[in-house]
Each structure stands twice: as C-alpha cells, then as structure tokens.
Enzyme design. Structure first.
Site, PDB file in Angstrom:
ATOM      1  N   CYS A  41     -50.598  31.560  61.924  1.00 59.43           N
ATOM      2  CA  CYS A  41     -51.204  31.178  63.210  1.00 59.43           C
ATOM      3  C   CYS A  41     -52.408  32.062  63.526  1.00 59.43           C
ATOM      4  O   CYS A  41     -53.418  31.576  64.048  1.00 59.43           O
ATOM      5  CB  CYS A  41     -50.160  31.284  64.320  1.00 59.43           C
ATOM      6  SG  CYS A  41     -48.699  30.249  64.087  1.00 59.43           S
ATOM      7  N   CYS A  54     -47.023  35.199  64.264  1.00 59.57           N
ATOM      8  CA  CYS A  54     -47.094  34.394  63.042  1.00 59.57           C
ATOM      9  C   CYS A  54     -48.406  34.681  62.312  1.00 59.57           C
ATOM     10  O   CYS A  54     -49.486  34.439  62.874  1.00 59.57           O
ATOM     11  CB  CYS A  54     -46.972  32.912  63.382  1.00 59.57           C
ATOM     12  SG  CYS A  54     -47.237  31.801  61.994  1.00 59.57           S
TER      13      CYS A  54
END
Length: 308
Positions: free
Chosen positions: A78, A75
């Site tokens: 993230c 991600c």
C-alpha cells in the site's frame, strides 16, 4: 514547489537578465519588487483531489463513478502504491471520476462491508454497481481502465454481496463489534493493568451471560408470538380428562380379567384335588399308595393341558 511561485521566480530572473545589460532603470525597480513580493506570498491551497471515504459517509459512492483503494498504513504494498494513486487522483479529477481511499484500520465497517481479505484492494463503482479491479497497478493502467471503459469486461459484484445489502450490513456491524472488542481489550490490558488472561475471562463471562439472556428473550418472544395450539385450545383440558378416565377404566378392566383368570385357575386346582380324593377313596384306588395316586393325578392334569 508551487507552480505560481516557480513562475514568479522565473519571470523575475528573466527580467533581471534582460535588463541587467542595459542597466536598471528607475521604473523597473518597483516592478521587480512587486514580482518578488508576489512570489513570497503563500499560494492558495489547491483542494486535494484524493478523497477519503468513512463509515459515516460511504453512501456517497453510490452515485457517480468512483475508484476506491482500501489500504492500511502498515502495508508495504500500500505504501508503494500511494504515490501512483495520488497521481491517478489528479488525472481522475480532469476525467470526471472520483478517486478515493479507505483506511481499513480506521474504518472497520467498510472493511467488512466490502469483505477486504487482501491489501491493497481496489474497487470500481459506477452508479452503485461495484467491480473489483484486477489489473496492473500503474497510473496508465488505471487511466485506460476508466477511459477505455475496460471495467465493462469485469463481472460486477452480486447484489447479495453489494455493500448496501442486508448481508453486508450485518458483516459491517460484526467488524465494528470486533474492533470495539479489541479496543476494550487494549484498554483493560494497557490502561487498567489487567492481565491478558483476565481480559479473556471477562469477555468469556460476558459472552456467556449475553447468550443466556438472548436465548431466554427469544424463547419468550417465540411463546408470545407463536403460542402452542395444543395448550391454547379450549378443549385441551376436557380431552385430557376424558383420556385419563378412559385409561383408568381400561386398567380396571385389565385387573378384573386378571382376577377372573386367577379364580379359574383356583377352581381348576380344586376340581383336580377333589378328583384325586375321590379316586383315592374309590375301591379301585384303595390298593394304590398315595404316591402312585398323586402321579396319576399329575399325569392326567398334563394330558388335559396338552389337549387344551
């Protein structure tokens, strides 16, 4: 660079600067050698302030105060948050809170237990009460959220959807099952060389037979635990026999009534035929042909039917 090494190197440089103009004395050499040796030693590893939560030890977050981040390595958002989250974890240790992270790709049970639908997702937990964080993702906002207790303004997660509820335990098991199926699919296609459609056929057949087996098992359990009262009653077969006997008697009565009606019709026809013969043989009927007498008999029968 570690703080201890940086401090030792700085002190060595300062001592060399102060003593360099006056000339090095013999008693300073051992001291400088000691400082240099100390700076070259590996520093003791500081325990990581950022904790990890797994499917096996997630219940530890039910006590104390926690800030938990759910992320995935692939991600991009993230990945941008990781450095900020690490700095927040260092500050959180001084504030007395636990800062943790959960890799949803490695812990599918926790992903289902918290219904993670977007990444990254952050939860605040205080003594088993969970709240979802919706603020900005900066270190200062995280610190103020905890220090100023802004989490009190957020509605807590319902007990029905809490991670320890029966519903969330079921969701966790479902997510674990889905991850297990994916791993089996990858193993069959990558390691065993089975085509993708073959893997789907295998899973379809397994699902079909598992459903049939489970259905039969549930039927047997239901019949054993909740037997039918109609069949379990001792008077059931007696009632059934009496009902069959009454049905036979009723059928016999109906047959007899039908036979009686047929007999009455035959007698009626015989009476009409006899009356027609008598009329034919009478002096009045001798002058009429048979056809005229038959018509008169039919007309008289129709009149009798209309009157009845």
């Amino acid at each position: 660079m570690d703080t201890g090494r940086w401090l030792a190197s700085s002190m060595s440089g300062i001592m060399l600067f102060l003593l360099g103009g006056a000339g090095l004395r013999s008693w300073t050499c051992p001291f400088l050698l000691l400082l240099t040796f100390w700076s070259s030693l590996p520093a003791s590893a500081k325990p990581d302030s950022l904790k990890e939560v797994t499917d096996g030890d997630w219940e530890k977050i039910m006590t104390g105060e926690w800030m938990i981040e759910f992320y995935a390595p692939w991600c991009p958002a993230c990945q941008q948050l990781q450095s900020v989250w690490k700095e927040f974890a260092d500050w959180g240790e001084d504030m007395g809170i636990n800062v943790a992270k959960v890799d949803v790709t490695e812990q599918p049970g926790l992903s289902g237990r918290f219904i993670i639908t977007s990444l990254p997702t952050i939860y605040h937990c205080k003594d088993g009460i969970f709240r979802k964080y919706h603020g900005a993702r900066t270190k200062e906002d995280f610190l103020s959220f905890v220090d100023e207790q802004k989490w009190k303004n957020t509605e807590p997660v319902s007990s029905w959807f809490g991670p320890s509820s029966f519903l969330m335990n079921s969701m966790s098991a479902l997510f674990k099952l889905s991850m297990f199926i994916r791993r089996c699919h990858n193993y069959m296609t990558e390691q065993l060389g089975i085509p993708v459609w073959g893997s789907y056929v295998i899973f379809g057949l397994v699902t079909l037979f598992a459903g049939l087996t489970l259905g039969l098992l549930l039927v047997f359990i239901a019949d054993y635990v909740f037997p039918s009262r109609r069949f379990s009653s001792p008077d059931y077969y007696q009632k059934k026999q009496s009902m069959e006997q009454s049905r036979l008697i009723q059928n016999q009565d109906e047959d007899q009534e039908a036979d009686g009606e047929e007999d009455d019709d035959e007698e009626e026809e015989e009476d009409q035929d006899g009356a027609w013969r008598r009329q034919r043989e009478s002096p009045e009927g001798q002058g009429y042909p048979d056809e005229a007498l038959r018509k008169r008999a039919v007309a008289s029968r129709e009149e009798d039917e209309e009157e009845s």
